[in-house]
Design a protein around this motif. Structure first.
Motif, PDB file in Angstrom:
ATOM      1  N   THR A  61       1.008  -1.071   0.116  1.00 23.93           N
ATOM      2  CA  THR A  61       0.133  -0.080   0.128  1.00 23.93           C
ATOM      3  C   THR A  61       0.748   1.344  -0.056  1.00 23.93           C
ATOM      4  OG1 THR A  61      -1.441  -1.190   1.434  1.00 23.93           O
ATOM      5  CG2 THR A  61      -1.837   1.201   1.088  1.00 23.93           C
ATOM      6  N   SER A  62       0.867   2.230  -1.165  1.00 21.10           N
ATOM      7  CA  SER A  62       1.387   3.323  -1.031  1.00 21.10           C
ATOM      8  C   SER A  62       0.718   4.320  -0.155  1.00 21.10           C
ATOM      9  CB  SER A  62       1.625   3.909  -2.392  1.00 21.10           C
ATOM     10  OG  SER A  62       2.748   3.553  -2.935  1.00 21.10           O
ATOM     11  N   ALA A  63       1.534   5.115   0.795  1.00 24.40           N
ATOM     12  CA  ALA A  63       1.128   6.108   1.634  1.00 24.40           C
ATOM     13  C   ALA A  63       1.605   7.715   1.389  1.00 24.40           C
ATOM     14  CB  ALA A  63       1.574   5.796   3.154  1.00 24.40           C
ATOM     15  N   LYS A  64       0.781   8.444   1.307  1.00 28.58           N
ATOM     16  CA  LYS A  64       1.235   9.665   0.894  1.00 28.58           C
ATOM     17  C   LYS A  64       1.774  10.395   2.123  1.00 28.58           C
ATOM     18  CE  LYS A  64      -2.194  12.262  -1.198  1.00 28.58           C
ATOM     19  NZ  LYS A  64      -3.352  12.918  -1.298  1.00 28.58           N
ATOM     20  N   GLN A  65       3.139  11.033   1.755  1.00 35.70           N
ATOM     21  CA  GLN A  65       3.628  11.554   3.068  1.00 35.70           C
ATOM     22  C   GLN A  65       2.845  13.169   3.435  1.00 35.70           C
ATOM     23  OE1 GLN A  65       8.038  12.298   2.636  1.00 35.70           O
ATOM     24  NE2 GLN A  65       7.970  10.365   1.060  1.00 35.70           N
ATOM     25  N   HIS A  66       2.483  13.272   4.588  1.00 30.02           N
ATOM     26  CA  HIS A  66       1.846  14.436   4.915  1.00 30.02           C
ATOM     27  C   HIS A  66       2.403  15.330   5.930  1.00 30.02           C
ATOM     28  CE1 HIS A  66      -1.678  17.051   5.442  1.00 30.02           C
ATOM     29  NE2 HIS A  66      -1.518  17.004   7.042  1.00 30.02           N
ATOM     30  N   TYR A  67       2.472  16.567   5.858  1.00 34.28           N
ATOM     31  CA  TYR A  67       3.291  17.533   6.748  1.00 34.28           C
ATOM     32  C   TYR A  67       2.354  18.631   7.039  1.00 34.28           C
ATOM     33  CZ  TYR A  67       7.061  14.663   5.677  1.00 34.28           C
ATOM     34  OH  TYR A  67       8.069  13.569   5.445  1.00 34.28           O
ATOM     35  N   LYS A  68       2.197  19.117   8.443  1.00 31.21           N
ATOM     36  CA  LYS A  68       1.559  20.376   8.773  1.00 31.21           C
ATOM     37  C   LYS A  68       2.082  21.441   8.007  1.00 31.21           C
ATOM     38  CE  LYS A  68      -0.483  22.845  12.284  1.00 31.21           C
ATOM     39  NZ  LYS A  68      -0.976  22.905  13.622  1.00 31.21           N
ATOM     40  N   MET A  69       3.496  21.591   7.892  1.00 22.40           N
ATOM     41  CA  MET A  69       4.193  22.833   7.007  1.00 22.40           C
ATOM     42  C   MET A  69       5.101  22.290   6.161  1.00 22.40           C
ATOM     43  SD  MET A  69       3.919  25.938   7.106  1.00 22.40           S
ATOM     44  CE  MET A  69       3.474  26.378   8.686  1.00 22.40           C
ATOM     45  N   LEU A  70       4.928  22.475   5.119  1.00 26.99           N
ATOM     46  CA  LEU A  70       5.909  22.011   3.729  1.00 26.99           C
ATOM     47  C   LEU A  70       6.481  23.071   3.291  1.00 26.99           C
ATOM     48  CD1 LEU A  70       6.702  19.525   2.336  1.00 26.99           C
ATOM     49  CD2 LEU A  70       4.962  19.934   0.546  1.00 26.99           C
ATOM     50  N   ALA A 102       9.800  20.331  15.036  1.00 32.45           N
ATOM     51  CA  ALA A 102      10.424  19.573  13.917  1.00 32.45           C
ATOM     52  C   ALA A 102       9.613  18.501  13.088  1.00 32.45           C
ATOM     53  CB  ALA A 102      11.746  19.085  14.116  1.00 32.45           C
ATOM     54  N   GLU A 103       9.012  17.660  13.701  1.00 31.45           N
ATOM     55  CA  GLU A 103       8.423  16.569  13.108  1.00 31.45           C
ATOM     56  C   GLU A 103       7.293  16.985  12.269  1.00 31.45           C
ATOM     57  OE1 GLU A 103       6.344  17.457  16.985  1.00 31.45           O
ATOM     58  OE2 GLU A 103       8.363  17.337  16.261  1.00 31.45           O
ATOM     59  N   ASN A 104       6.947  18.266  12.427  1.00 33.77           N
ATOM     60  CA  ASN A 104       5.485  18.711  11.602  1.00 33.77           C
ATOM     61  C   ASN A 104       6.084  19.484  10.258  1.00 33.77           C
ATOM     62  OD1 ASN A 104       3.427  17.577  13.235  1.00 33.77           O
ATOM     63  ND2 ASN A 104       4.181  19.294  14.753  1.00 33.77           N
ATOM     64  N   VAL A 105       7.271  19.439  10.226  1.00 31.14           N
ATOM     65  CA  VAL A 105       7.938  20.309   9.166  1.00 31.14           C
ATOM     66  C   VAL A 105       8.784  19.531   8.085  1.00 31.14           C
ATOM     67  CG1 VAL A 105       9.246  22.495   8.740  1.00 31.14           C
ATOM     68  CG2 VAL A 105       8.032  22.288  10.721  1.00 31.14           C
ATOM     69  N   ALA A 106       8.570  19.833   6.879  1.00 30.07           N
ATOM     70  CA  ALA A 106       9.671  19.283   5.737  1.00 30.07           C
ATOM     71  C   ALA A 106      10.034  20.251   4.755  1.00 30.07           C
ATOM     72  CB  ALA A 106       8.779  18.170   4.970  1.00 30.07           C
ATOM     73  N   VAL A 107      11.350  20.032   4.419  1.00 33.15           N
ATOM     74  CA  VAL A 107      11.975  20.994   3.332  1.00 33.15           C
ATOM     75  C   VAL A 107      12.329  20.091   2.093  1.00 33.15           C
ATOM     76  CG1 VAL A 107      13.429  22.754   2.931  1.00 33.15           C
ATOM     77  CG2 VAL A 107      12.640  22.648   5.217  1.00 33.15           C
ATOM     78  N   VAL A 108      11.884  20.767   0.894  1.00 29.10           N
ATOM     79  CA  VAL A 108      11.898  19.958  -0.440  1.00 29.10           C
ATOM     80  C   VAL A 108      13.157  20.783  -1.080  1.00 29.10           C
ATOM     81  CG1 VAL A 108      11.140  19.003  -2.347  1.00 29.10           C
ATOM     82  CG2 VAL A 108       9.568  19.196  -0.389  1.00 29.10           C
TER      83      VAL A 108
END
Length: 446
Positions: free
Chosen positions: A34-43, A64-70
């Motif tokens: 099953t593919s799961a989408k990566q979800h973040y509060k703040m992208l 930190a766990e709610n933030v991702a930087v691309v």
């Protein structure tokens, strides 16, 4: 995320369900996938100065766990120092650090390139096919360089005597061309597009002039600045001082001239006269510094987030998107009507933090960005004119003296203090521009 468990794998159930959804790209259980989408509060999109500093500010605000930087790049560069690298006053190596070392600790680094933004579904797709979803989005994608829009480039950089302080690949070529200069024309260009750090195309001219004087070659050089603009600099107070320098040092400024072709094998640059379309002029050079045409990020341009010209369409006071309230922008990718500089990004980061903190509480943003930007105009190896101004093009100076004068103190600030402040303050989300100090220096009157 729905995880379908294979009948023989009931024992894995507890372990699996405790996995953190933010780090879950796919879950394989028994024969079921099953593919799961990566979800973040703040992208955050982009790991340049705006993206990294906002990543640090958001980490402190929501964890930190709610933030991702691309960000796809392995290296992060302090670009304002490239002017000095091109003139031999700093090394290229000193301008870079690994992205891993500047990424806020604990924040998820998505090491990919943004391919598509869909604000209607609050999703982002990266070039490796990963889909990220977000509650809030900060766009900090900078702007794109288009050397290829000048005929003969970028392949012309393989020849000697031509460089550009706008990319890490070509900045050292500027220094090489300057060192090897013997006699003839030293030509500096400004394109017919918005650019980042609009002072940089002429800073390298002043430094080259200073270098040629120091090495006894100045008399054999004809130094010319060919700019597409109708002015030398957009703010009159500083332009007046720069015209004085130009006259005093015998520098030739040609307005409304746009570089359209480089014949690097013959050392020829072709300019179009913007006031007489179709009229061109060929200039032979012994040294050529090219400022490339620039434009908005193509990812933004192709999305509903763009204005008609392709820039991120944000409110100029709050930096919140005009049509998508859960989207924000910072830096060169936006349509904010101010000069695109690192100093502007720093001031914007403090405003944007305040805007987001209000939005998260369902309150109305109450701080306004005044358009503050700064351009330290390096005029020699020891002097700088520090231009600071706002949306209205009015000087907004930090220090209680006339900053339109060349000063040694301002050079040290540019060359030594600012890089330190960048790596240790700004990227950590701890520097939001000199606003508070301005009030202090002017006894609260500005």
């Amino acid at each position: 995320v729905h995880i379908r468990l294979h009948p023989n794998n009931k024992g894995n159930k507890r372990k699996l369900l405790s996995a953190h959804v933010g780090d879950l790209s796919s879950v394989v259980v028994g024969n079921s996938h099953t593919s799961a989408k990566q979800h973040y509060k703040m992208l955050v999109l982009g790991g340049g100065s705006g993206g990294i500093s906002m990543g640090a500010r958001m980490k402190r605000m929501i964890g930190a766990e709610n933030v991702a930087v691309v960000e796809p790049s392995e290296m992060h560069y302090y670009q304002p120092i490239w002017t000095l690298v091109g003139a031999g006053a700093k090394t290229a190596a000193s301008s870079g650090r690994t992205t891993a070392s500047v990424m806020p600790s604990g924040v998820k680094w998505v090491k990919s390139k943004v391919q598509e933004i869909n604000p209607d579904t609050s999703t982002v797709r990266t070039d490796d096919g990963t889909e990220l979803s977000y509650e809030y989005l900060i766009v900090a994608l900078g702007m794109q360089l288009h050397y290829e829009k000048i005929k003969g480039l970028p392949e012309g950089f393989e020849h000697p005597k031509i460089g550009s302080n706008y990319s890490i690949q070509t900045v050292e070529k500027t220094w090489k061309a300057l060192q090897n200069f013997k006699e003839g024309n030293a030509v500096f260009t400004f394109p017919n597009t918005p650019v980042k750090c609009a002072g940089a195309p002429q800073k390298i001219m002043y430094l080259s002039d200073a270098f040629l004087r120091k090495t006894g070659k100045r008399e054999k050089a004809s130094i010319m600045y060919n700019t597409s603009l109708p002015v030398l600099f957009g703010i009159k107070k500083y332009a007046d001082s720069l015209w004085d320098i130009v006259k005093r040092r015998d520098l030739q400024v040609n307005l409304r001239q746009n570089l359209i072709e480089v014949r690097a094998d013959r050392q020829e640059a072709v300019f179009e006269n913007l006031d007489k379309p179709g009229e061109t002029k060929v200039i032979e050079y012994e040294m050529l510094h090219v400022t490339p045409p620039m434009g908005p990020s193509l990812v933004i341009k192709g999305s509903p987030l763009a204005d008609e010209a392709g820039w991120l369409d944000v409110n100029k006071d709050t930096l919140q998107h005009k049509r998508y309230p859960n989207v924000f922008g910072i830096g060169d990718c936006t349509n904010l009507p101010t000069a695109k500089t690192g100093a502007a990004v720093a001031a914007q980061s403090a405003i944007l933090k305040r805007t987001i903190s209000k939005v998260l509480k369902n309150e109305k943003p109450d701080t306004r960005y005044d358009g503050y930007t700064s351009c330290p105009l390096i005029t020699s190896y020891s002097t700088v004119i520090l231009a600071e101004f706002d949306y209205n093009g009015e000087p907004l100076e930090t220090f209680p003296f006339n900053q339109a004068k060349e000063r040694r103190l301002m050079y040290h600030m540019k060359a030594d203090l600012m890089p330190h402040l960048y790596w240790h303050g700004f990227l950590g989300g701890l520097w939001g521009g000199p606003g508070p100090y301005r009030k202090l220096f002017h006894l609260g009157m500005k």
